[in-house]
Design an enzyme around this catalytic site. Structure first.
Site, PDB file in Angstrom:
ATOM      1  N   HIS A  32      -7.459  -5.043   9.795  1.00 49.43           N
ATOM      2  CA  HIS A  32      -7.159  -4.819   8.373  1.00 49.43           C
ATOM      3  C   HIS A  32      -5.879  -5.548   7.967  1.00 49.43           C
ATOM      4  CE1 HIS A  32      -4.810  -0.846   9.348  1.00 49.43           C
ATOM      5  NE2 HIS A  32      -3.940  -1.822   9.171  1.00 49.43           N
TER       6      HIS A  32
ATOM      7  N   GLU B 178      -9.688  -2.240   4.891  1.00 49.34           N
ATOM      8  CA  GLU B 178     -10.315  -1.930   6.173  1.00 49.34           C
ATOM      9  C   GLU B 178     -11.642  -2.675   6.305  1.00 49.34           C
ATOM     10  OE1 GLU B 178      -8.782  -0.372   8.400  1.00 49.34           O
ATOM     11  OE2 GLU B 178      -7.783   1.450   7.718  1.00 49.34           O
TER      12      GLU B 178
ATOM     13  N   ASP C 146      -7.767  -3.073  13.920  1.00 45.68           N
ATOM     14  CA  ASP C 146      -9.146  -3.320  13.486  1.00 45.68           C
ATOM     15  C   ASP C 146      -9.256  -4.554  12.574  1.00 45.68           C
ATOM     16  OD1 ASP C 146      -7.894  -2.381  11.210  1.00 45.68           O
ATOM     17  OD2 ASP C 146      -9.338  -0.765  10.802  1.00 45.68           O
TER      18      ASP C 146
ATOM     19  N   ASP D 116       0.815  -1.218   0.000  1.00 47.84           N
ATOM     20  CA  ASP D 116       0.000   0.000   0.000  1.00 47.84           C
ATOM     21  C   ASP D 116       0.846   1.265   0.000  1.00 47.84           C
ATOM     22  OD1 ASP D 116       0.872  -0.475   2.631  1.00 47.84           O
ATOM     23  OD2 ASP D 116      -1.107  -1.097   3.302  1.00 47.84           O
TER      24      ASP D 116
HETATM   25  P1  PGA Z   1       2.173  -1.751  12.330  1.00 48.25           P
HETATM   26  O1  PGA Z   1       1.047  -1.743  11.223  1.00 48.25           O
HETATM   27  O2  PGA Z   1       3.183  -2.762  11.883  1.00 48.25           O
HETATM   28  O3  PGA Z   1       2.754  -0.367  12.311  1.00 48.25           O
HETATM   29  O4  PGA Z   1       1.525  -2.119  13.614  1.00 48.25           O
HETATM   30  C1  PGA Z   1       0.443  -2.935  10.814  1.00 48.25           C
HETATM   31  C2  PGA Z   1      -0.724  -2.669   9.896  1.00 48.25           C
HETATM   32  O5  PGA Z   1      -1.404  -1.638  10.043  1.00 48.25           O
HETATM   33  O6  PGA Z   1      -0.984  -3.509   9.022  1.00 48.25           O
END
Ligand code: PGA
Length: 241
Positions: free
Chosen positions: A138, A143, A136, A67
């Protein structure tokens, strides 16, 4: 889904790196899917170490990132393009022509997303995909929603994601509200998937995932239950809370 619990962040990162190292050795022209965020930093460090000390060769490896924020160019300090250079690509012998990251500044985003999907298909699909997980549920920036698109596309970030990711920006106002994400199609068509999670703030969503026996777009990570080769590597904090 295989779950591996490691004592701490370092051993989680090492276990993940071993899967990647082995895969690159077996298939030097492997196509990887790569993640950003705090979670994979330790794994990238391990891979850099093995490149520097043992000559792990990335010259034929192809990479597709999950992303990118809409509106940020890859020289923006909070962009995922910048992150990848800084945390990984600048320290290994990857061929720049083999690096693919969604372009947050694309003029025609829809066309760009279509082309991103096509490039993954033309590369023969992703052999080994690295995922983090949002609080959450995702994966990439897919999302929770009423339905999840199989395609790469522009998405509105959940408020919880904006809040959590504001640590990478000077203020929460600076966090883009939209991003380009790899779709569930390219994710689920990946031949092998490794998902990492560490820290107590991930324990809630990891518990939910491990109890889950239904797939639901309200918990995007639940779709991984349908995939035949997923390894979830967590540290004790993410596992026990
Ligand atoms: P993080 O993000 O590694 O910074 O916890 C993970 C994500 O949002 O997929």
């Amino acid at each position: 889904m295989k779950i591996v619990v490691k004592k701490d962040y370092e051993s989680m990162s090492k276990a993940a790196s071993e899967i990647f190292i082995e895969a690159i050795k077996v298939k030097p022209d492997i196509t990887l899917g790569l993640a950003t965020g705090s979670t994979p930093k330790g794994m990238y460090k391990e891979l850099i170490k093995v490149h520097k000390e043992e000559g792990l060769d990335f010259s034929k490896v192809k990479t597709f990132n999950l992303d990118e924020y809409v509106g940020l160019s890859h020289d923006h300090l909070s962009s995922y393009g910048y992150y990848m250079d800084n945390e990984f690509f600048n320290h290994i012998n990857v061929d720049r022509r083999n690096i693919f990251i969604p372009d947050g500044k694309a003029k025609d985003v829809e066309k760009h997303c279509r082309e991103y999907d096509e490039m993954i298909i033309n590369a023969g699909g992703i052999d080994l995909l690295l995922l983090g997980i949002g609080v959450d549920g995702h994966i990439a920036f897919n999302e929770p929603a009423d339905a999840l698109s199989v395609k790469a596309r522009i998405v509105r970030l959940a408020q919880s994601t904006i809040e959590v990711n504001s640590r990478f920006f000077n203020s929460i106002e600076e966090v883009p509200k939209t991003a380009i994400t790899m779709g569930m199609g390219s994710i689920l068509k990946s031949k092998k998937i490794v998902l990492l999670a560490n820290g107590v703030n991930k324990s809630h969503v990891i518990k939910k995932l491990l109890k889950q026996d239904k797939v639901t777009p309200k918990l995007p990570v639940s779709f991984l239950l349908l995939h035949p080769d997923v390894t979830v590597i967590v540290d004790e904090l993410a596992y026990n809370g």
